[in-house]
Design an enzyme around this catalytic site. Sequence first.
Site, mmCIF file in Angstrom:
data_model
loop_
_atom_site.group_PDB
_atom_site.id
_atom_site.type_symbol
_atom_site.label_atom_id
_atom_site.label_comp_id
_atom_site.label_asym_id
_atom_site.label_seq_id
_atom_site.Cartn_x
_atom_site.Cartn_y
_atom_site.Cartn_z
ATOM 1 N N HIS A 1 -7.362 -5.883 0.505
ATOM 2 C CA HIS A 1 -6.208 -5.050 0.834
ATOM 3 C C HIS A 1 -5.479 -5.515 2.094
ATOM 4 O O HIS A 1 -4.528 -4.875 2.537
ATOM 5 C CB HIS A 1 -6.685 -3.601 1.029
ATOM 6 C CG HIS A 1 -5.601 -2.570 0.912
ATOM 7 N ND1 HIS A 1 -4.993 -2.239 -0.278
ATOM 8 C CD2 HIS A 1 -5.009 -1.773 1.851
ATOM 9 C CE1 HIS A 1 -4.095 -1.297 -0.082
ATOM 10 N NE2 HIS A 1 -4.076 -0.996 1.197
ATOM 11 N N ASP B 1 -9.946 -5.558 -3.829
ATOM 12 C CA ASP B 1 -9.396 -4.525 -2.942
ATOM 13 C C ASP B 1 -10.362 -3.340 -2.891
ATOM 14 O O ASP B 1 -10.724 -2.776 -3.928
ATOM 15 C CB ASP B 1 -8.040 -4.079 -3.486
ATOM 16 C CG ASP B 1 -7.250 -3.225 -2.515
ATOM 17 O OD1 ASP B 1 -7.837 -2.299 -1.917
ATOM 18 O OD2 ASP B 1 -6.041 -3.464 -2.388
ATOM 19 N N SER C 1 0.831 -1.199 0.000
ATOM 20 C CA SER C 1 0.000 0.000 0.000
ATOM 21 C C SER C 1 0.874 1.261 0.000
ATOM 22 O O SER C 1 1.639 1.467 -0.933
ATOM 23 C CB SER C 1 -0.969 -0.043 1.189
ATOM 24 O OG SER C 1 -1.968 0.935 1.069
#
Length: 275
Positions: A254, A221, A145
């Site tokens: 995620h 995600d 991320s």
Amino acid sequence: MERIERRACFGGWQDVYRHHSAALDCSMQFALYLPPQIAETKVPVLYWLSGLTCNEQNFITKAGAQRYAAEHGVALVVPDTSPRGEDVADADSYDLGKGAGFYLNATEQPWLRHYRMHDYVAQELPALIESHFPVSDARAISGHSMGGHGALVLALKNPGRYRSVSAFSPIVAPSQVPWGEKAFTAYLGNDRAAWKQYDASELLKSATERLPLLIDQGDADEFLATQLRPELFEAAAAAAAYPITLRMQRGYDHSYYFVASFIGEHLAHHARALR
């Protein structure tokens, strides 16, 4: 430098250290996994950069990477995601301030004094690791991320420093998404030209080396369409003739469940380059 944690792990040691950072002007912690091969030789290093709200603990407790690091004989270095301390500037928001350093060198107040994560990760921390532990100067970098953003940017901005790069769910075009626009405005100011030096999709245009580059992105995600937008990086790579492997993984979100599912393949990706 002080060791504050030590755990036996897959024949090696999972440690956590505290030290004073000159780049960040504060006390910092980093995690270090030393595989069993250090008994016989110096080992290469994979630097892992974590995402928003994380510290040095998330990756070492959730990803299961130590097993693969032990198999391949690779050390793992996991810094915190921002400077820390009572006198360090912060914001009442999870995506700015402590836990959200974005791996850049801030130029704006009140962030300027402490928020120099790029220099810390690229220069100060490797110098510390390589002078105190049985590791070589063969380095790779990866992250998740915001940390995926950091890994791509550090690899592209520092030719010759890393042998390979990978990322999970990275913020690949921060200048074009809300997370990046908020952070860059605060840390770097309103001049969007200054943002390009920390935008991986922009850095591809002038990249002078071609590193083995792997990205895994879950198609479930929750941030895919609004914050991550891997298609922008894919298009930039094609325009720059920069070969990348971008894998869309069906059903994955995620979370660290995603990271844990493919971290073994990422360690193998880096181990090949680090030999």
